[in-house]
Design a protein around this motif. Structure first.
Motif, mmCIF file in Angstrom:
data_model
loop_
_atom_site.group_PDB
_atom_site.id
_atom_site.type_symbol
_atom_site.label_atom_id
_atom_site.label_comp_id
_atom_site.label_asym_id
_atom_site.label_seq_id
_atom_site.Cartn_x
_atom_site.Cartn_y
_atom_site.Cartn_z
ATOM 1 N N ARG A 228 14.653 -7.977 -3.320
ATOM 2 C CA ARG A 228 13.479 -7.131 -3.260
ATOM 3 C C ARG A 228 12.188 -7.947 -3.276
ATOM 4 N NH1 ARG A 228 13.462 -1.793 -3.888
ATOM 5 N NH2 ARG A 228 15.233 -2.181 -2.538
ATOM 6 N N VAL A 229 12.192 -9.013 -4.065
ATOM 7 C CA VAL A 229 11.002 -9.873 -4.109
ATOM 8 C C VAL A 229 10.736 -10.470 -2.724
ATOM 9 C CG1 VAL A 229 10.111 -12.081 -4.965
ATOM 10 C CG2 VAL A 229 11.069 -10.420 -6.569
ATOM 11 N N ILE A 230 11.795 -10.917 -2.064
ATOM 12 C CA ILE A 230 11.600 -11.493 -0.728
ATOM 13 C C ILE A 230 11.077 -10.418 0.229
ATOM 14 C CG2 ILE A 230 12.720 -12.652 1.228
ATOM 15 C CD1 ILE A 230 14.566 -14.025 -0.755
ATOM 16 N N THR A 231 11.574 -9.197 0.098
ATOM 17 C CA THR A 231 11.065 -8.113 0.941
ATOM 18 C C THR A 231 9.568 -7.903 0.711
ATOM 19 O OG1 THR A 231 13.199 -7.005 0.788
ATOM 20 C CG2 THR A 231 11.349 -5.669 1.527
ATOM 21 N N LYS A 232 9.166 -7.899 -0.548
ATOM 22 C CA LYS A 232 7.749 -7.700 -0.850
ATOM 23 C C LYS A 232 6.905 -8.835 -0.271
ATOM 24 C CE LYS A 232 8.036 -4.730 -4.921
ATOM 25 N NZ LYS A 232 7.206 -3.641 -4.376
ATOM 26 N N ILE A 233 7.458 -10.027 -0.339
ATOM 27 C CA ILE A 233 6.763 -11.176 0.231
ATOM 28 C C ILE A 233 6.613 -11.004 1.744
ATOM 29 C CG2 ILE A 233 7.079 -13.616 0.810
ATOM 30 C CD1 ILE A 233 8.303 -13.919 -2.054
ATOM 31 N N GLU A 234 7.710 -10.622 2.383
ATOM 32 C CA GLU A 234 7.693 -10.435 3.833
ATOM 33 C C GLU A 234 6.711 -9.359 4.252
ATOM 34 O OE1 GLU A 234 11.925 -9.679 4.888
ATOM 35 O OE2 GLU A 234 11.361 -10.936 6.594
ATOM 36 N N ASN A 235 6.699 -8.266 3.502
ATOM 37 C CA ASN A 235 5.845 -7.129 3.848
ATOM 38 C C ASN A 235 4.416 -7.304 3.361
ATOM 39 O OD1 ASN A 235 7.985 -5.850 4.997
ATOM 40 N ND2 ASN A 235 8.413 -4.554 3.232
ATOM 41 N N ARG A 236 4.216 -8.338 2.547
ATOM 42 C CA ARG A 236 2.929 -8.516 1.877
ATOM 43 C C ARG A 236 2.526 -7.235 1.164
ATOM 44 N NH1 ARG A 236 -0.532 -12.794 4.856
ATOM 45 N NH2 ARG A 236 1.127 -14.215 5.346
ATOM 46 N N SER A 237 3.488 -6.677 0.485
ATOM 47 C CA SER A 237 3.230 -5.438 -0.243
ATOM 48 C C SER A 237 2.226 -5.702 -1.343
ATOM 49 C CB SER A 237 4.507 -4.923 -0.896
ATOM 50 O OG SER A 237 5.585 -5.012 -0.043
ATOM 51 N N ALA A 238 1.609 -4.622 -1.770
ATOM 52 C CA ALA A 238 0.638 -4.754 -2.861
ATOM 53 C C ALA A 238 1.300 -5.445 -4.043
ATOM 54 C CB ALA A 238 0.153 -3.364 -3.270
ATOM 55 N N GLY A 239 0.629 -6.424 -4.610
ATOM 56 C CA GLY A 239 1.150 -7.076 -5.807
ATOM 57 C C GLY A 239 2.071 -8.259 -5.546
ATOM 58 N N TYR A 240 2.322 -8.567 -4.273
ATOM 59 C CA TYR A 240 3.280 -9.654 -4.028
ATOM 60 C C TYR A 240 2.745 -10.998 -4.519
ATOM 61 C CZ TYR A 240 1.133 -12.143 -0.088
ATOM 62 O OH TYR A 240 0.324 -12.922 0.691
ATOM 63 N N ARG A 241 1.436 -11.140 -4.510
ATOM 64 C CA ARG A 241 0.854 -12.407 -4.957
ATOM 65 C C ARG A 241 1.089 -12.649 -6.437
ATOM 66 N NH1 ARG A 241 -4.469 -14.255 -2.188
ATOM 67 N NH2 ARG A 241 -3.756 -14.214 -0.051
ATOM 68 N N ASP A 242 0.968 -11.580 -7.211
ATOM 69 C CA ASP A 242 1.219 -11.718 -8.647
ATOM 70 C C ASP A 242 2.666 -12.120 -8.888
ATOM 71 O OD1 ASP A 242 -1.355 -11.030 -9.151
ATOM 72 O OD2 ASP A 242 -0.933 -8.903 -9.483
ATOM 73 N N LEU A 243 3.551 -11.534 -8.088
ATOM 74 C CA LEU A 243 4.968 -11.882 -8.218
ATOM 75 C C LEU A 243 5.168 -13.374 -7.988
ATOM 76 C CD1 LEU A 243 6.849 -9.063 -6.241
ATOM 77 C CD2 LEU A 243 6.906 -9.483 -8.687
#
Lengths: 346, 140
Positions: free
Chosen positions: A18-33
């Motif tokens: 899921r973290v990689i998905t958020k990174i790929e999508n540049r979802s809100a909050g991915y930077r904090d992750l």
């Protein structure tokens, strides 16, 4: 620390995915992750594998992953495929070739699509490597089709770069054109059982010989000297890495052991000469610059919007009321003033 | 640039999986291609996958849609194993599970009860399938 990061560090596969998905999508909050993950990184060896389509990258990576698993190491693989310029869709097919590791969760294989933005992709890949590293993978392999400068950037996230050259890649060895010869730490002639493999090895050896030759032997000399400089004191100072050529037949597993030994030798060289640390420093510097540029861009885009959008400025320029330099001065003036003020009072 | 990128619709990822001994994958190829053309990212599993392998791919690739294509009639054995595997990895709730192939009505009811979201039999159109996915892809 978010639950997702906690789960990832605790070794939960779905959290890593899921973290990689958020990174790929540049979802809100991915930077904090990614920020939270950073503290947990620094243990993995990162290996880049590139080469033209059909060179056998995935098959080799599959065998390499299986060999590492036999040593009891865990492996993460990121395979990058192009996306359609028309629909944005993609068929990510490298997974099929990971047969030796099918069903083995300790080989975490993730397909990533270029999604049409190569600049963003290299940031996303770097971040995905961070995630795999924080998860605790011992070895991380980044696999990409090498066809141009952008792929070269992606592979630069790696400590060691392997370039695959299939036999009969043309008289000029097409890789030269892509400028990819300069980035390889290890060269692999895969499908070494095919006709013409010997000749390809020969050509490659000649070209690599030129690269490491005297600086006056042509423009490749510059790359060779660039590698040698920037030394710090310590053992192995000034030691140069002479990229070896390994022959493999990946689908039969031939040469895989030699390839892995070569990767390990390069790893030793990086440690011995302090080059690993220097590379890491360079990577962080590049990453900071990229992020700064992206964020500054965003800030300025928002500012531009707030001032009525770029079109109104264009109108003014068209009407000869101002000019592009004047516009930039005007938009940047508050920022400049603000920074100058800070300089006065640190 | 990245401001715009963050605003764009997120990309839907689909796994197209062939499970078991069934060796007919022409349909799976057609579907993979159609989904790609619809702008999705498609991971194709290749032939003869075990339920474990399908679960591994679905979890690691973090797909929104697990599409299982079966023509061999072994769906009652294989599909539940995949569903269990997804649950084991906490990867069931936020994923669509679709089955394509020839599934008798009784089996269909049974599969749905076990957690399959939709079943596409012969004659189902690609547009229908794509529309279904767009509409039901889980929020993340």
């Amino acid at each position: 620390m978010s639950d997702l990061v906690e789960d990832l560090v605790a070794g939960k596969h779905s959290a890593l995915a899921r973290v990689i998905t958020k990174i790929e999508n540049r979802s809100a909050g991915y930077r904090d992750l990614v920020s939270d993950l950073h503290a947990h990184t620094g243990h993995a060896d990162v290996i880049g594998v590139t080469g033209s389509p059909g060179a056998g990258k995935s098959t080799l990576v599959d065998k390499v992953a299986a060999a590492y698993r036999e040593e009891g190491l865990t492996v993460g693989v990121i395979a990058i495929d192009p996306s359609s310029p028309f629909s944005g869709g993609a068929v990510l097919g490298d997974r099929i070739r990971m047969a030796s590791n099918a069903g083995d969760m300790d080989v975490f294989f993730r397909s990533m699509s270029a999604r049409g933005s190569l600049g963003g992709l290299s940031t996303a890949t770097t971040d995905a490597v961070t995630a795999l590293d924080a998860f605790g993978k011992d070895k991380i392999v980044v696999e990409t089709v090498g066809a141009g400068q952008n792929e070269v950037d992606i592979v630069r996230t790696a400590d060691t770069v392997a370039v695959l050259v299939p036999p009969g890649s043309g008289d000029d060895v097409q890789m030269l054109k892509a400028g990819i010869l300069e980035i390889g730490d290890v060269f692999v002639v895969n499908k070494a059982d095919l006709d013409g493999a010997d000749r390809t090895v020969q050509q490659l050896r000649e070209m690599l010989g030129n690269r490491d030759g005297r600086p006056d032997t042509g423009h490749h000399g510059a790359a060779a000297t660039a590698r040698a400089d920037g030394d710090t004191d310590g053992p192995g100072e000034g030691e140069q890495w002479d990229p070896p050529i390994v022959e493999t037949v990946a689908n039969r597993g031939e040469g895989v052991t030699e390839f892995i030994e070569t990767l390990a030798e390069h790893g030793d060289y990086l440690d011995r000469t302090g080059k690993r640390e220097r590379q890491a420093r360079e990577r962080y510097a590049a990453e900071i610059r990229t992020l700064l540029r992206e964020d500054a861009n965003d800030l300025l885009a928002a500012e531009l919007e707030r001032r009525g959008g770029i079109e109104s400025y264009v109108d003014a320029v068209m009407a000869k009321e101002t000019d592009p330099y004047g516009v930039v001065d005007e938009v940047l003036a508050p920022l400049r003033a603000c920074l100058e003020e800070r300089e006065d009072a640190p | 640039m990245s401001v715009e990128q963050e605003q764009t619709e997120r990309t839907i990822r689909c796994l197209v999986a062939k499970v078991g001994l069934d060796g007919h994958d022409r349909g799976a190829h057609v579907i993979a291609r159609a989904l790609r053309d619809a702008g999705f990212e498609v991971i194709y599993s290749g032939l003869h996958r075990s339920p474990d392998e399908v679960v591994q791919a679905a979890v690691q690739e973090d797909v929104d849609v697990v599409g299982i294509s079966i023509l061999s009639g072994a769906h009652n054995t294989l599909v539940p194993k995949i569903l269990d595997g997804l649950r084991e990895y906490d990867a069931f709730d936020d994923r669509l599970v679709l089955v394509g192939g020839i599934v008798p009505d009784d089996d269909e009811a049974e599969l749905r009860e076990q957690g399959v979201d939709e079943i596409f039999g012969p004659g189902a159109s690609m547009e229908e399938m794509i529309a279904y996915i767009r509409e039901h892809a889980p929020e993340r």
